[in-house]
Design a protein around this motif. Sequence first.
Motif, PDB file in Angstrom:
ATOM      1  N   UNK A 173       0.731  -1.202   0.074  1.00  5.17           N
ATOM      2  CA  UNK A 173       0.073   0.206   0.150  1.00  5.17           C
ATOM      3  C   UNK A 173       0.708   1.296   0.034  1.00  5.17           C
ATOM      4  N   UNK A 174       2.118   1.184   0.450  1.00  4.87           N
ATOM      5  CA  UNK A 174       2.929   2.485   0.434  1.00  4.87           C
ATOM      6  C   UNK A 174       3.376   2.669  -0.945  1.00  4.87           C
ATOM      7  N   UNK A 175       3.858   1.835  -1.656  1.00 10.64           N
ATOM      8  CA  UNK A 175       4.517   2.012  -2.885  1.00 10.64           C
ATOM      9  C   UNK A 175       3.506   1.794  -4.234  1.00 10.64           C
ATOM     10  N   UNK A 176       2.445   1.129  -3.810  1.00 13.77           N
ATOM     11  CA  UNK A 176       1.263   1.041  -4.779  1.00 13.77           C
ATOM     12  C   UNK A 176       1.509  -0.085  -5.828  1.00 13.77           C
ATOM     13  N   UNK A 177       2.633  -1.007  -5.387  1.00 18.81           N
ATOM     14  CA  UNK A 177       2.885  -2.186  -6.359  1.00 18.81           C
ATOM     15  C   UNK A 177       2.311  -3.343  -5.819  1.00 18.81           C
ATOM     16  N   UNK A 178       1.903  -4.140  -6.932  1.00 16.62           N
ATOM     17  CA  UNK A 178       1.318  -5.560  -7.012  1.00 16.62           C
ATOM     18  C   UNK A 178       2.315  -6.379  -7.258  1.00 16.62           C
ATOM     19  N   UNK A 179       2.977  -7.390  -6.573  1.00 17.97           N
ATOM     20  CA  UNK A 179       3.945  -8.303  -6.766  1.00 17.97           C
ATOM     21  C   UNK A 179       3.795  -9.899  -6.499  1.00 17.97           C
ATOM     22  N   UNK A 180       4.395 -10.979  -6.907  1.00 16.00           N
ATOM     23  CA  UNK A 180       4.148 -12.337  -6.537  1.00 16.00           C
ATOM     24  C   UNK A 180       5.102 -12.207  -5.207  1.00 16.00           C
ATOM     25  N   UNK A 181       4.618 -13.049  -4.260  1.00  9.20           N
ATOM     26  CA  UNK A 181       5.164 -13.327  -3.271  1.00  9.20           C
ATOM     27  C   UNK A 181       6.201 -14.469  -3.297  1.00  9.20           C
ATOM     28  N   UNK A 182       6.158 -15.201  -4.272  1.00  6.98           N
ATOM     29  CA  UNK A 182       7.242 -16.182  -4.437  1.00  6.98           C
ATOM     30  C   UNK A 182       8.248 -15.741  -5.441  1.00  6.98           C
ATOM     31  N   UNK A 183       7.976 -15.345  -6.679  1.00  8.32           N
ATOM     32  CA  UNK A 183       8.999 -15.172  -7.598  1.00  8.32           C
ATOM     33  C   UNK A 183       9.613 -13.692  -7.661  1.00  8.32           C
ATOM     34  N   UNK A 184       8.454 -12.714  -7.352  1.00  2.47           N
ATOM     35  CA  UNK A 184       8.874 -11.529  -7.048  1.00  2.47           C
ATOM     36  C   UNK A 184       8.293 -10.496  -8.286  1.00  2.47           C
ATOM     37  N   UNK A 193      -2.335  22.433  -2.284  1.00  2.00           N
ATOM     38  CA  UNK A 193      -1.598  22.678  -1.008  1.00  2.00           C
ATOM     39  C   UNK A 193      -0.521  21.758  -0.768  1.00  2.00           C
ATOM     40  N   UNK A 194       0.278  22.055   0.033  1.00  2.00           N
ATOM     41  CA  UNK A 194       1.443  21.160   0.538  1.00  2.00           C
ATOM     42  C   UNK A 194       0.691  20.282   1.613  1.00  2.00           C
ATOM     43  N   UNK A 195       0.542  18.983   1.213  1.00  2.00           N
ATOM     44  CA  UNK A 195      -0.279  18.071   2.243  1.00  2.00           C
ATOM     45  C   UNK A 195       0.218  17.995   3.615  1.00  2.00           C
ATOM     46  N   UNK A 196      -0.359  17.527   4.560  1.00  2.00           N
ATOM     47  CA  UNK A 196      -0.045  17.420   6.097  1.00  2.00           C
ATOM     48  C   UNK A 196       0.940  16.248   6.374  1.00  2.00           C
ATOM     49  N   UNK A 197       0.923  15.193   5.266  1.00  2.00           N
ATOM     50  CA  UNK A 197       1.612  14.115   5.743  1.00  2.00           C
ATOM     51  C   UNK A 197       3.120  14.354   5.575  1.00  2.00           C
ATOM     52  N   UNK A 198       4.154  13.985   6.612  1.00  2.00           N
ATOM     53  CA  UNK A 198       5.528  14.190   6.692  1.00  2.00           C
ATOM     54  C   UNK A 198       6.157  12.943   6.131  1.00  2.00           C
ATOM     55  N   UNK A 199       5.715  12.609   4.901  1.00  4.48           N
ATOM     56  CA  UNK A 199       6.354  11.491   4.210  1.00  4.48           C
ATOM     57  C   UNK A 199       6.837  11.832   2.714  1.00  4.48           C
ATOM     58  N   UNK A 200       7.845  11.199   2.289  1.00  7.18           N
ATOM     59  CA  UNK A 200       8.274  11.338   0.890  1.00  7.18           C
ATOM     60  C   UNK A 200       7.351  10.376  -0.166  1.00  7.18           C
ATOM     61  N   UNK A 201       7.826  10.496  -1.476  1.00  2.22           N
ATOM     62  CA  UNK A 201       6.942   9.791  -2.506  1.00  2.22           C
ATOM     63  C   UNK A 201       7.008   8.079  -2.089  1.00  2.22           C
ATOM     64  N   UNK A 202       8.125   7.722  -1.622  1.00  2.00           N
ATOM     65  CA  UNK A 202       7.956   6.149  -1.367  1.00  2.00           C
ATOM     66  C   UNK A 202       7.141   5.834   0.047  1.00  2.00           C
ATOM     67  N   UNK A 203       6.944   6.751   0.619  1.00  2.00           N
ATOM     68  CA  UNK A 203       5.997   6.496   1.961  1.00  2.00           C
ATOM     69  C   UNK A 203       7.107   6.730   3.052  1.00  2.00           C
ATOM     70  N   UNK A 204       8.200   6.854   3.082  1.00  2.00           N
ATOM     71  CA  UNK A 204       9.109   6.887   4.206  1.00  2.00           C
ATOM     72  C   UNK A 204       9.244   8.180   4.899  1.00  2.00           C
ATOM     73  N   UNK A 205       9.330   8.399   6.361  1.00  3.35           N
ATOM     74  CA  UNK A 205       9.200   9.550   7.069  1.00  3.35           C
ATOM     75  C   UNK A 205      10.303  10.300   6.724  1.00  3.35           C
ATOM     76  N   UNK A 206       9.971  11.833   6.656  1.00  6.00           N
ATOM     77  CA  UNK A 206      11.009  12.884   6.434  1.00  6.00           C
ATOM     78  C   UNK A 206      11.981  12.907   7.628  1.00  6.00           C
ATOM     79  N   UNK A 207      13.184  13.221   7.235  1.00  7.67           N
ATOM     80  CA  UNK A 207      14.161  13.705   8.443  1.00  7.67           C
ATOM     81  C   UNK A 207      13.631  14.946   8.973  1.00  7.67           C
ATOM     82  N   UNK A 208      14.297  15.129  10.328  1.00  7.30           N
ATOM     83  CA  UNK A 208      13.759  16.105  11.127  1.00  7.30           C
ATOM     84  C   UNK A 208      14.114  17.461  10.301  1.00  7.30           C
TER      85      UNK A 208
END
Length: 307
Positions: free
Chosen positions: A27-38, A82-97
């Motif tokens: 859900x963070x990256x929006x990718x759908x992939x196989x759990x076995x072969x990738x 507007x600049x959204x309220x989520x403090x996360x980057x494009x990949x869903x990782x939290x921003x640095x301080x």
Amino acid sequence: MTKLVKDVQSHAGRCPRCGKGRLVTDNNTGETFCGSCGLVMTDRLEESGPEWRAFSKEEHEDRSRTGVPTSLAMHDMGLATIIGPMDKDATGKPLSASMKSTIERLRTWDSRSQVREPVDRNFRQAFSELDRLKDKLTVGDAVIEKSAYIYRKALEKGLVRGRSISALIASALYAACRDTGMPRTLKDIAATSNIKKKDVARCYRLLIRELDLKMPVVDPVKCVARIASKASLSEKTKRKALAILKDAEEIKISAGKDPMGLAAAALYVACVLNGESKTQKDVAEAAGVTEVTIRNRYKGLKLALKL
């Protein structure tokens, strides 16, 4: 539809390449992939959750994925970004301080820069007042949109210069109520907006003249329910009053009469006929008209309809 997507649908959640692994969604990256072969099936997933509205910061962070709909009653019509309220980057990782503080500063300047033009400040003040009047007068969104449209036209023609913003937005609201058939009187709007009735009336006449608005005549039938509710009248009396007004309209005696006064007189006639103990004063106070008006309309109805 591509062959790969067809394969995904036909395998019902199984990987089309290896046939063993189940498809996993990140859900963070929006990718759908196989759990076995990738094998990556899709690299962008559409949000399937509900488009809920948020009324607080916590709700917005929890479940909102879309902005408010476009509206004429917003200074930017709801089209600004507007600049959204989520403090996360494009990949869903939290921003640095350090980046968090930079983004917060950018958010502040972004919100300030949206109202740098005098027109935007005017709209923001006017529509803030309109929002307050909406809650106090309990009118619908259609009336508010029409009010905002009229006010925007007035600003385009330069009618706001040298006049009170509050008086002009109140008069635009009254014009919208008249246009949509909402039973709100000039007195109601003047009292709610804390502006003299004559000032609102002056601005209303200006809007009618300059914008060439054609206002329909208010139907007294729409005023009956409001007066009956305020005066605590029975449903039987209300229905009788509606029948009286219908008869009055058929013989053309309602033309040119104040709709609120005519509706109040019809209710008083219905009270008399049904034996409901309500005085002229009770009905007059509920309708916001004088007892003299009710007496005059009462005599006219009684004589014309032979009651």
